[in-house]
Design a protein around this motif. Structure first.
Motif, PDB file in Angstrom:
ATOM      1  N   LYS A 141       0.854  -1.186   0.000  1.00  0.00           N
ATOM      2  CA  LYS A 141       0.000   0.000   0.000  1.00  0.00           C
ATOM      3  C   LYS A 141       0.886   1.231   0.000  1.00  0.00           C
ATOM      4  O   LYS A 141       1.840   1.324   0.775  1.00  0.00           O
ATOM      5  N   ASP A 160      -5.194   5.759   0.393  1.00  0.00           N
ATOM      6  CA  ASP A 160      -5.028   4.409   0.943  1.00  0.00           C
ATOM      7  C   ASP A 160      -5.493   3.339  -0.034  1.00  0.00           C
ATOM      8  O   ASP A 160      -5.232   2.163   0.158  1.00  0.00           O
ATOM      9  N   THR A 173      -3.036   0.262  -4.165  1.00  0.00           N
ATOM     10  CA  THR A 173      -2.431  -0.964  -3.666  1.00  0.00           C
ATOM     11  C   THR A 173      -2.034  -1.908  -4.794  1.00  0.00           C
ATOM     12  O   THR A 173      -2.578  -1.846  -5.895  1.00  0.00           O
TER      13      THR A 173
END
Length: 185
Positions: free
Chosen positions: A91, A98, A101
């Motif tokens: 990540k 966030d 990934t």
């Protein structure tokens, strides 16, 4: 393939599945005196590049999977999260969302295209998913299968890429998801 290279540059993760090497070509020289000077400069530059590469290498962390693959990554830009025994997620950290990934999973009992279908089916209409094939990342002799999908999401976009290939008696599948907004896009 274009999306794969963009993914790697965005997350700054160096994938180590196979071996790779690099070299530097020497420039043509016009005179003997300039050859000597150029050689000294080239040697100094090569030494500096080697030292820089070694220092950069020491700043990287290595995730080692029990399934036999290694991933080198920059801990200043990404964190590794072990999801389960066969799955690791990287990540992005810092100012990034966030939701940016890369998940790497080792799967047995399935073929690459079957696993890709199961992963990408929820992305949307199958006709909207781009398909391609080529060498699996980090190898020059293993075949890989790519799936890419992009869609607008509010004031930004969501880009997804999945790559699968046979590995060590099973398959490795890379699942990348990028959420881009504003200047990031």
């Amino acid at each position: 393939m274009r999306k794969f290279w963009r993914v790697l540059s965005v997350i700054s993760i160096c994938l180590i599945v196979g071996g790779c090497s690099s070299g530097q070509a020497a420039a043509d020289k016009t005179t003997e005196s300039s050859e000597i000077e150029d050689n000294k400069t080239a040697e100094s530059t090569e030494i500096a590049e080697t030292n820089t590469a070694e220092n950069a290498e020491t700043d990287l962390m290595t995730y080692m999977s029990s399934d036999g693959f290694k991933i080198k990554y920059d801990p200043a830009k990404a964190e590794s999260i072990e999801v389960d025994e066969h799955t690791v997620q990287f990540k992005l950290t810092g100012d990034f969302s966030d939701n940016n990934t890369v998940t790497i999973k080792y799967i047995t009992g399935k073929q690459p295209e079957e696993a890709l279908y199961e992963l990408t089916e929820p992305w949307g209409e199958m006709d909207a998913i781009e398909r391609s094939e080529g060498f699996f990342p980090g190898t020059s002799d293993k075949w890989g299968y790519w799936r890419s999908f992009s869609e607008k999401d509010g004031d930004g976009s969501v880009n997804k890429t999945a790559i699968a290939g046979e590995y060590n008696g099973g398959i490795l599948i890379f699942d990348d998801e990028e959420h881009m907004t504003g200047d990031e896009e």
